[in-house]
Motif scaffolding. Structure first.
Motif, mmCIF file in Angstrom:
data_model
loop_
_atom_site.group_PDB
_atom_site.id
_atom_site.type_symbol
_atom_site.label_atom_id
_atom_site.label_comp_id
_atom_site.label_asym_id
_atom_site.label_seq_id
_atom_site.Cartn_x
_atom_site.Cartn_y
_atom_site.Cartn_z
ATOM 1 N N PHE A 189 26.288 37.647 -29.100
ATOM 2 C CA PHE A 189 25.299 36.732 -28.274
ATOM 3 C C PHE A 189 24.706 37.210 -27.659
ATOM 4 C CE2 PHE A 189 29.263 34.037 -28.842
ATOM 5 C CZ PHE A 189 28.772 33.267 -29.953
ATOM 6 N N ASP A 190 25.393 38.605 -27.255
ATOM 7 C CA ASP A 190 24.711 39.593 -26.652
ATOM 8 C C ASP A 190 23.422 40.084 -27.362
ATOM 9 O OD1 ASP A 190 26.153 39.222 -24.426
ATOM 10 O OD2 ASP A 190 27.285 41.028 -24.522
ATOM 11 N N ARG A 191 23.045 40.517 -28.342
ATOM 12 C CA ARG A 191 22.352 40.548 -28.815
ATOM 13 C C ARG A 191 21.609 39.061 -29.302
ATOM 14 N NH1 ARG A 191 24.614 40.746 -34.651
ATOM 15 N NH2 ARG A 191 26.042 42.133 -33.729
ATOM 16 N N TYR A 192 21.597 38.249 -29.503
ATOM 17 C CA TYR A 192 21.004 37.214 -29.351
ATOM 18 C C TYR A 192 20.487 36.815 -27.876
ATOM 19 C CZ TYR A 192 20.792 37.584 -34.162
ATOM 20 O OH TYR A 192 20.999 38.487 -35.392
ATOM 21 N N GLY A 193 20.667 36.664 -26.900
ATOM 22 C CA GLY A 193 20.504 36.742 -25.273
ATOM 23 C C GLY A 193 21.236 35.084 -25.319
ATOM 24 N N MET A 194 22.348 34.801 -26.090
ATOM 25 C CA MET A 194 23.153 33.539 -26.005
ATOM 26 C C MET A 194 23.734 33.591 -24.260
ATOM 27 S SD MET A 194 23.726 33.459 -30.029
ATOM 28 C CE MET A 194 24.359 31.853 -29.969
ATOM 29 N N ASN A 195 24.444 32.590 -24.207
ATOM 30 C CA ASN A 195 24.455 32.052 -22.585
ATOM 31 C C ASN A 195 26.065 31.650 -23.049
ATOM 32 O OD1 ASN A 195 25.318 31.998 -19.991
ATOM 33 N ND2 ASN A 195 24.396 29.585 -19.809
ATOM 34 N N TYR A 196 27.087 32.875 -22.987
ATOM 35 C CA TYR A 196 28.289 31.989 -22.640
ATOM 36 C C TYR A 196 29.794 32.135 -21.627
ATOM 37 C CZ TYR A 196 28.946 37.386 -23.411
ATOM 38 O OH TYR A 196 28.994 38.913 -23.357
#
Length: 530
Positions: free
Chosen positions: A379-386
């Motif tokens: 998720f960090d690699r793709y800038g995803m919010n979690y």
């Protein structure tokens, strides 16, 4: 003298028989309604509340902002008119530009006459808009604004910049760009400017109570919309205002790019504004701790996410399917038991990219042997919010099932959560026999399959008669608890064909009833006196 509910104290009246507690003055604004309920609970009376919004069970608009940490600039007349529109059942639109716990609550608890605004070019069907947003809108109908604290102001300036008038100037520019200054929560700059009078002045402006000072190393690598070679040469970063705003927002979204201000020869500055990454609407991943198994042991927050999710991806071999029954109609529910990580990522990202809410449902608490590290890295690699919603761990369920306090005053004050060494090596310093030397209460996960090795190592430190418990599928319908002593642990596991869903508990704290907690000793009674 009675003036109004905003300044009068809360007044509650109790009848002579103690049968009714009546909210008389200051309603929910002054706290009378809540006090009424508390008094009624204490004396066993019936709470009598006459406030319309309380009786209808609808939103309490005049205290909503305070409860959720939002600001509002509505006048009392505007607030009262909005309340009347809502409680009288008139059509109301809910406009949400951010996501936080408050907006989650509103979306999950919509009154019958309220609907989400999806088309902002046509709001004519509404008589009121309730907007949770940092933005300013120009509608022809009344708007009740709630301003969430989600914006970050990045600032750069010349040396000894004169601060007079700068805050007003920035406020006017924000308003001109449709941004409310009430949503600014932080001011940030580079350490070269930390002692500037302008930074000190802005740190106390409006609702700002957070000042971030970053080094050039902390800002390195942040891409800004308007890089400057001159600024890079002087400070080591491509743009102070924009990089500081982005950093403070946790790599959120720039909503006001670098703006240059010059009020005089001594007042030369730049500023930019970024929206918190965690407040961005759109796709979101929520790790939810399912608890040990019983669907009623998931947290209230976790249950709410399950009810709102568009995709529930659950660990099918470890999480009871009954937890997914909280899903709303139309929600996609998938087990990850037969999926590899790449397949899980692909499915979650598909829903995320469609701006959907994804719940990744893990057993117990996701942070304890939850295998979330790889997922967070993705998720960090793709800038995803979690975000992570914690859950009750099986070690806590074990204590409850065993009716045991896992810490004993003056004897055992430590609980060790660990696992035996199987296919995954253990760090040398964390080998079981070394941890066991502390004689703490040990809760051993994922180790039923190697119980012979576990028993051998534990006997290197614990006496053979040390109490043990093998807890199978805690809180599930199939729950089984097997008690014994350490020298028989392996036999207990083998004879009962226990599997990986077994937690092994070792220590004298199991079912211990000896002694009295020091909290109830005369020396500690002062802790309970007012």
């Amino acid at each position: 003298m009675v003036n109004n509910k905003y300044t009068d104290p809360a007044v509650v009246c109790v009848d002579s028989m103690g049968r009714n507690a009546i909210s008389v003055l200051s309603g929910h604004v002054g706290g009378a309604n809540r006090l009424c309920e508390e008094v009624a609970h204490i004396i066993g009376a019936r709470p009598v509340v006459t406030t319309q919004s309380d009786n209808l069970g609808t939103w309490k608009l005049d205290i909503l902002g305070k409860c959720m940490g939002w600001e509002t600039d509505a006048t009392r007349a505007e607030m009262n008119q909005a309340i009347a529109t809502l409680v009288n059942g008139k059509p109301v639109g809910l406009l949400l530009d951010i996501r936080d716990r408050g907006t989650d609550y509103l979306e999950a608890d919509l009154p019958a006459n309220v609907s989400i605004v999806t088309d902002r070019t046509d709001v004519s069907k509404y008589q009121l808009i309730i907007a949770v947003t940092p933005y300013i809108y120009d509608f022809d109908i009344p708007i009740l604004y709630y301003r969430p604290m989600v914006l970050n102001l990045g600032v750069g300036c010349r040396r000894d910049c004169n601060p007079e008038g700068v805050a007003n100037y920035i406020g006017n520019i924000l308003n001109d760009n449709g941004i409310s200054p009430l949503s600014i929560k932080s001011v940030s700059t580079i350490d070269l400017k930390k002692d500037e009078p302008l930074i000190a002045k802005l740190s106390t402006w409006n609702n700002i109570n957070l000042c971030n000072i970053y080094t050039a190393e902390q800002l390195a690598g942040i891409e800004v919309p308007n890089p400057s070679e001159k600024v890079l040469k002087v400070t080591g970063v491509a743009g102070v205002a924009e990089s500081c705003a982005i950093k403070a927002s946790d790599n959120g979204k720039i909503i006001l790019e670098k703006h240059k201000g010059k009020l005089s020869d001594e007042s030369d500055f730049t500023f930019a504004v970024a929206l918190d990454k965690g407040a961005l609407r759109g796709g979101h991943i929520e790790f939810v701790g399912a608890g040990p198994g019983d669907p009623e042991l998931v947290s209230v927050r976790g249950k709410r996410f399950l009810e709102q999710a568009d995709l529930i991806l659950y660990a099918g071999s470890l999480v009871p399917k009954e937890l997914t029954y909280y899903a709303k109609p139309g929600c996609t529910v998938r087990s990850s038991a037969s999926m590899n990580l790449e397949e899980q990522f692909e499915l979650m990202k598909e829903f995320y990219d469609r701006e959907k809410l994804v719940v990744r449902l893990h057993t117990g608490d996701p942070c304890i042997y939850g295998a979330i590290q790889e997922q967070m890295a993705f998720f960090d690699r793709y800038g995803m919010n979690y975000h992570i919603t914690p859950g009750i761990s099986s070690f806590q369920a074990a204590a409850a099932a065993l009716k045991s306090q896992f810490t004993i005053p003056e004897k055992v004050q430590t609980i060790i959560l660990t696992r035996g060494e199987g296919r995954t090596p253990m760090p040398e310093k964390e080998q079981l026999h070394k941890l066991a030397a502390s004689q703490s209460t040990m809760c051993i996960y994922l180790s039923a399959g190697i119980v012979d090795d576990v028993q051998r190592e534990l006997l290197m430190a614990y006496p053979p008669e040390t109490p043990v418990a093998a807890c199978y599928k805690l809180t599930w319908k199939e729950e089984k608890i097997y008690r014994g002593v350490l020298k028989d642990l392996a036999r207990i596991v083998h004879e009962n064909h226990l599997t990986l869903t077994t937690l092994l508990v070792v220590g004298d704290a199991i079912n211990n009833r000896d002694g009295l907690s020091r909290l109830y000793n005369d020396n500690f009674k002062h802790l309970f006196r007012k």
